[in-house]
Design a protein around this motif. Structure first.
Motif, PDB file in Angstrom:
ATOM      1  N   LYS A 153      16.365 -38.644 -13.926  1.00 35.74           N
ATOM      2  CA  LYS A 153      16.346 -37.805 -12.761  1.00 35.74           C
ATOM      3  C   LYS A 153      15.968 -36.379 -13.240  1.00 35.74           C
ATOM      4  O   LYS A 153      15.298 -35.938 -12.829  1.00 35.74           O
ATOM      5  CB  LYS A 153      17.696 -37.757 -12.270  1.00 35.74           C
ATOM      6  N   TYR A 154      16.414 -35.957 -14.499  1.00 38.60           N
ATOM      7  CA  TYR A 154      16.114 -34.762 -14.942  1.00 38.60           C
ATOM      8  C   TYR A 154      14.831 -34.449 -15.426  1.00 38.60           C
ATOM      9  O   TYR A 154      14.155 -33.359 -15.209  1.00 38.60           O
ATOM     10  CB  TYR A 154      17.372 -34.151 -16.147  1.00 38.60           C
ATOM     11  N   LEU A 155      14.465 -35.438 -16.292  1.00 42.42           N
ATOM     12  CA  LEU A 155      13.064 -35.511 -16.796  1.00 42.42           C
ATOM     13  C   LEU A 155      12.137 -35.376 -15.594  1.00 42.42           C
ATOM     14  O   LEU A 155      10.952 -34.710 -15.916  1.00 42.42           O
ATOM     15  CB  LEU A 155      12.769 -36.739 -17.532  1.00 42.42           C
ATOM     16  N   LEU A 156      12.466 -36.144 -14.612  1.00 46.71           N
ATOM     17  CA  LEU A 156      11.414 -36.148 -13.634  1.00 46.71           C
ATOM     18  C   LEU A 156      11.402 -34.617 -12.743  1.00 46.71           C
ATOM     19  O   LEU A 156      10.187 -34.446 -12.452  1.00 46.71           O
ATOM     20  CB  LEU A 156      11.766 -37.360 -12.507  1.00 46.71           C
ATOM     21  N   SER A 157      12.472 -34.177 -12.887  1.00 49.89           N
ATOM     22  CA  SER A 157      12.393 -32.811 -12.247  1.00 49.89           C
ATOM     23  C   SER A 157      11.794 -31.592 -13.248  1.00 49.89           C
ATOM     24  O   SER A 157      11.331 -30.608 -12.734  1.00 49.89           O
ATOM     25  CB  SER A 157      13.944 -32.086 -12.049  1.00 49.89           C
ATOM     26  N   GLN A 158      11.702 -31.961 -14.464  1.00 51.35           N
ATOM     27  CA  GLN A 158      10.801 -31.363 -15.375  1.00 51.35           C
ATOM     28  C   GLN A 158       9.304 -31.570 -15.475  1.00 51.35           C
ATOM     29  O   GLN A 158       8.626 -31.447 -16.319  1.00 51.35           O
ATOM     30  CB  GLN A 158      11.349 -31.298 -16.685  1.00 51.35           C
ATOM     31  N   GLN A 159       8.945 -32.556 -14.587  1.00 49.83           N
ATOM     32  CA  GLN A 159       7.456 -32.752 -14.443  1.00 49.83           C
ATOM     33  C   GLN A 159       7.009 -33.956 -15.562  1.00 49.83           C
ATOM     34  O   GLN A 159       5.808 -33.793 -16.033  1.00 49.83           O
ATOM     35  CB  GLN A 159       6.468 -31.602 -14.278  1.00 49.83           C
ATOM     36  N   ILE A 160       7.961 -34.569 -16.177  1.00 51.75           N
ATOM     37  CA  ILE A 160       7.653 -35.635 -16.969  1.00 51.75           C
ATOM     38  C   ILE A 160       7.058 -36.805 -16.107  1.00 51.75           C
ATOM     39  O   ILE A 160       7.930 -37.310 -15.253  1.00 51.75           O
ATOM     40  CB  ILE A 160       8.808 -35.700 -17.901  1.00 51.75           C
ATOM     41  N   PRO A 161       5.923 -37.244 -16.462  1.00 48.31           N
ATOM     42  CA  PRO A 161       5.385 -38.500 -15.627  1.00 48.31           C
ATOM     43  C   PRO A 161       6.663 -39.563 -15.618  1.00 48.31           C
ATOM     44  O   PRO A 161       6.985 -39.784 -16.727  1.00 48.31           O
ATOM     45  CB  PRO A 161       4.282 -38.917 -16.277  1.00 48.31           C
ATOM     46  N   ASN A 162       6.767 -40.449 -14.686  1.00 43.78           N
ATOM     47  CA  ASN A 162       7.544 -41.722 -14.417  1.00 43.78           C
ATOM     48  C   ASN A 162       6.981 -42.815 -15.481  1.00 43.78           C
ATOM     49  O   ASN A 162       7.973 -43.264 -15.977  1.00 43.78           O
ATOM     50  CB  ASN A 162       7.618 -41.949 -13.050  1.00 43.78           C
ATOM     51  N   ASN A 163       5.700 -42.706 -15.637  1.00 38.86           N
ATOM     52  CA  ASN A 163       5.333 -43.885 -16.444  1.00 38.86           C
ATOM     53  C   ASN A 163       5.193 -43.714 -18.154  1.00 38.86           C
ATOM     54  O   ASN A 163       5.121 -44.392 -18.881  1.00 38.86           O
ATOM     55  CB  ASN A 163       3.882 -44.178 -16.220  1.00 38.86           C
ATOM     56  N   GLN A 164       5.825 -42.433 -18.357  1.00 41.84           N
ATOM     57  CA  GLN A 164       6.248 -41.751 -19.681  1.00 41.84           C
ATOM     58  C   GLN A 164       7.654 -42.078 -20.027  1.00 41.84           C
ATOM     59  O   GLN A 164       8.074 -41.646 -21.173  1.00 41.84           O
ATOM     60  CB  GLN A 164       5.674 -40.497 -19.921  1.00 41.84           C
ATOM     61  N   ILE A 165       8.371 -42.660 -19.079  1.00 40.11           N
ATOM     62  CA  ILE A 165       9.786 -42.830 -19.192  1.00 40.11           C
ATOM     63  C   ILE A 165      10.304 -44.041 -19.303  1.00 40.11           C
ATOM     64  O   ILE A 165       9.869 -44.952 -18.407  1.00 40.11           O
ATOM     65  CB  ILE A 165      10.776 -41.965 -18.098  1.00 40.11           C
ATOM     66  N   LEU A 166      11.064 -44.618 -20.174  1.00 39.15           N
ATOM     67  CA  LEU A 166      11.436 -45.993 -20.515  1.00 39.15           C
ATOM     68  C   LEU A 166      13.053 -45.577 -20.341  1.00 39.15           C
ATOM     69  O   LEU A 166      13.770 -44.855 -20.895  1.00 39.15           O
ATOM     70  CB  LEU A 166      11.034 -46.598 -21.739  1.00 39.15           C
ATOM     71  N   VAL A 167      13.759 -46.628 -19.604  1.00 39.22           N
ATOM     72  CA  VAL A 167      15.095 -46.667 -19.179  1.00 39.22           C
ATOM     73  C   VAL A 167      15.877 -47.889 -20.110  1.00 39.22           C
ATOM     74  O   VAL A 167      15.434 -48.961 -19.924  1.00 39.22           O
ATOM     75  CB  VAL A 167      15.378 -46.708 -17.744  1.00 39.22           C
ATOM     76  N   GLU A 168      17.040 -47.260 -20.922  1.00 40.29           N
ATOM     77  CA  GLU A 168      18.021 -48.302 -21.461  1.00 40.29           C
ATOM     78  C   GLU A 168      19.193 -47.852 -21.011  1.00 40.29           C
ATOM     79  O   GLU A 168      19.872 -46.726 -21.053  1.00 40.29           O
ATOM     80  CB  GLU A 168      17.686 -48.205 -22.890  1.00 40.29           C
ATOM     81  N   ASP A 169      19.721 -48.779 -19.860  1.00 41.66           N
ATOM     82  CA  ASP A 169      21.008 -48.261 -19.372  1.00 41.66           C
ATOM     83  C   ASP A 169      22.215 -49.085 -19.411  1.00 41.66           C
ATOM     84  O   ASP A 169      23.102 -49.454 -18.754  1.00 41.66           O
ATOM     85  CB  ASP A 169      20.861 -48.233 -17.748  1.00 41.66           C
ATOM     86  N   ARG A 170      22.177 -49.897 -20.714  1.00 41.00           N
ATOM     87  CA  ARG A 170      23.390 -50.842 -20.870  1.00 41.00           C
ATOM     88  C   ARG A 170      24.400 -50.286 -22.305  1.00 41.00           C
ATOM     89  O   ARG A 170      25.456 -51.016 -22.289  1.00 41.00           O
ATOM     90  CB  ARG A 170      22.729 -52.215 -21.376  1.00 41.00           C
ATOM     91  N   SER A 171      23.785 -49.587 -22.958  1.00 41.37           N
ATOM     92  CA  SER A 171      24.711 -49.062 -24.044  1.00 41.37           C
ATOM     93  C   SER A 171      25.864 -48.079 -23.766  1.00 41.37           C
ATOM     94  O   SER A 171      25.882 -47.264 -22.755  1.00 41.37           O
ATOM     95  CB  SER A 171      23.593 -48.621 -25.301  1.00 41.37           C
ATOM     96  N   THR A 172      26.978 -48.323 -24.548  1.00 42.88           N
ATOM     97  CA  THR A 172      28.077 -47.689 -24.414  1.00 42.88           C
ATOM     98  C   THR A 172      28.272 -46.863 -25.970  1.00 42.88           C
ATOM     99  O   THR A 172      29.248 -46.176 -25.848  1.00 42.88           O
ATOM    100  CB  THR A 172      29.065 -48.593 -24.237  1.00 42.88           C
ATOM    101  N   THR A 173      27.857 -47.307 -26.824  1.00 42.98           N
ATOM    102  CA  THR A 173      27.918 -46.600 -28.092  1.00 42.98           C
ATOM    103  C   THR A 173      26.751 -46.235 -28.971  1.00 42.98           C
ATOM    104  O   THR A 173      25.572 -46.739 -28.367  1.00 42.98           O
ATOM    105  CB  THR A 173      28.794 -47.598 -29.150  1.00 42.98           C
ATOM    106  N   THR A 174      26.704 -45.371 -29.736  1.00 38.25           N
ATOM    107  CA  THR A 174      25.505 -44.908 -30.524  1.00 38.25           C
ATOM    108  C   THR A 174      24.787 -46.085 -31.153  1.00 38.25           C
ATOM    109  O   THR A 174      23.478 -46.185 -31.093  1.00 38.25           O
ATOM    110  CB  THR A 174      25.839 -43.656 -31.622  1.00 38.25           C
ATOM    111  N   LEU A 175      25.461 -47.282 -31.766  1.00 38.80           N
ATOM    112  CA  LEU A 175      24.728 -48.344 -32.283  1.00 38.80           C
ATOM    113  C   LEU A 175      24.055 -49.000 -31.302  1.00 38.80           C
ATOM    114  O   LEU A 175      22.951 -49.518 -31.555  1.00 38.80           O
ATOM    115  CB  LEU A 175      25.899 -49.220 -33.192  1.00 38.80           C
TER     116      LEU A 175
END
Length: 354
Positions: free
Chosen positions: A224-246
């Motif tokens: 959401k923040y990246l989109l507000s900074q005019q970063i194109p949607n197709n240049q953003i990949l989402v990884e939303d499962r991790s809970t640790t740095t590893l």
């Protein structure tokens, strides 16, 4: 001058390990240990040489040793204690906020106690108690010195500029309280954006799952923040499962290589986090078999000491064999130094201290 060769050997061993793997915790600590040990040795030799020149020089050495060094040491201890007050004022009371005060108070007690025990010797204290106290204080001081080595290695790792073309930039998540990114996470995203503008073809991987006390996933808030900074949607990949740095590194690696279409060469990958977390992030990337270099976003100065202490403790916990080896070294050193054959050397040491 023979003392100089010992730290030089450590430096050479550290360099050889780091040339093979830049993200080696052991190699970095050996190199930093050798570098700081060499600095202290040269300083000591310089003071001894200065004291031999003239009576005025001897007075200067006495002022440095008995006034300047103690004042500098006291200043560092006071800084750590005051930093806890600042942390609690800005971030609230917590165990983590008290870490810097604990370090300051610990140094204030351990260093004088160690030299006092050496000056008193085992004549006024039962040998078994003397041995236990010396072992505990020596271990304490060794890990305090290794903390300084860690700071040096962490700084050194980030000083090497990254000039090559970048294909992916992983942004590591941190805690959120709403759909808006907090300052700490914003700084990581801004650092990623900085490198994105240098590499417009690159893709940003936002990595972070949803904690039990978080309204949305960290990846959602970051995108959401990246989109507000005019970063194109197709240049953003989402990884939303991790809970640790590893897991950040492991899951992001999978997404990147699923997205990567070029089979001629492997992609160049960076990860963006705060400066205090870059080194540990690099070590986790190595553990995940991900070839990625870290870039550090600035952190508020009041937050930095506590954050670095926390990172150091986490690394000691992660590398249990290293921690155990250092404790074993202290134990063997104490046993060796208290053997009857070492009594003459011990008496010489007491003479130098007194």
């Amino acid at each position: 001058m023979q003392l100089v060769f010992v730290p030089i050997i450590f430096i050479i061993i550290g360099i050889l390990i780091l040339l093979k793997e830049r993200r080696s915790f052991v190699g970095g600590m050996i190199f930093a240990f050798g570098g700081l040990f060499l600095t202290l040795t040269l300083l000591l030799l310089g003071l001894l040489k200065l004291g031999e020149i003239s009576s005025n020089s001897s007075t200067l050495v006495i002022v440095i040793v008995y006034a300047l060094f103690p004042l500098l040491f006291l200043g560092v201890c006071v800084f750590f204690v005051i930093n806890t007050h600042t942390m609690q004022t800005k971030e609230g009371r917590s165990v983590t906020a008290k870490l810097s005060a604990l370090v300051g108070i610990n140094l204030l007690i351990a260093v004088p106690a160690f030299f006092y025990l050496l000056s008193v010797g085992a004549s006024k204290i039962p040998m078994w108690l003397f041995s236990i106290l010396i072992f505990a204080l020596l271990s304490d001081l060794l890990f305090s010195f290794l903390f300084t080595c860690y700071l040096f290695y962490s700084w050194m790792y980030q000083m090497i500029p990254i000039k090559k073309k970048v294909d992916y930039i992983i942004t590591l998540g941190s805690g959120i309280r709403s759909e808006e990114v907090p300052p700490l996470l914003k700084s990581r995203l801004d650092k990623a954006i900085e490198y994105y503008y240098k590499n417009p073809h690159a893709k940003i991987v936002v990595s972070g799952g949803q904690g039990v006390d978080e309204p949305v996933s960290e990846a959602f808030a970051m995108k959401k923040y990246l989109l507000s900074q005019q970063i194109p949607n197709n240049q953003i990949l989402v990884e939303d499962r991790s809970t640790t740095t590893l897991k950040n590194m492991t899951f992001s690696k999978k997404i990147i290589f699923e997205d990567w279409k070029n089979t001629d060469y492997e992609p160049t990958i960076l990860f963006s986090t705060n400066n205090y977390h870059v080194l540990r992030g690099a070590l986790y990337a190595r553990k995940a078999h991900l070839k990625a270099e870290g870039i550090g976003a600035p952190t508020a100065l009041y937050f930095l000491p506590t954050a670095l202490i926390r990172e150091y403790i986490a690394l000691l916990t992660q590398y249990k064999w290293f921690t155990s080896s250092m404790i074993l070294f202290c134990l063997l050193f104490v046993i060796w130094s208290l053997l009857p054959i070492q009594s003459q050397n011990y008496e010489q040491l007491l003479y130098l201290i007194n």
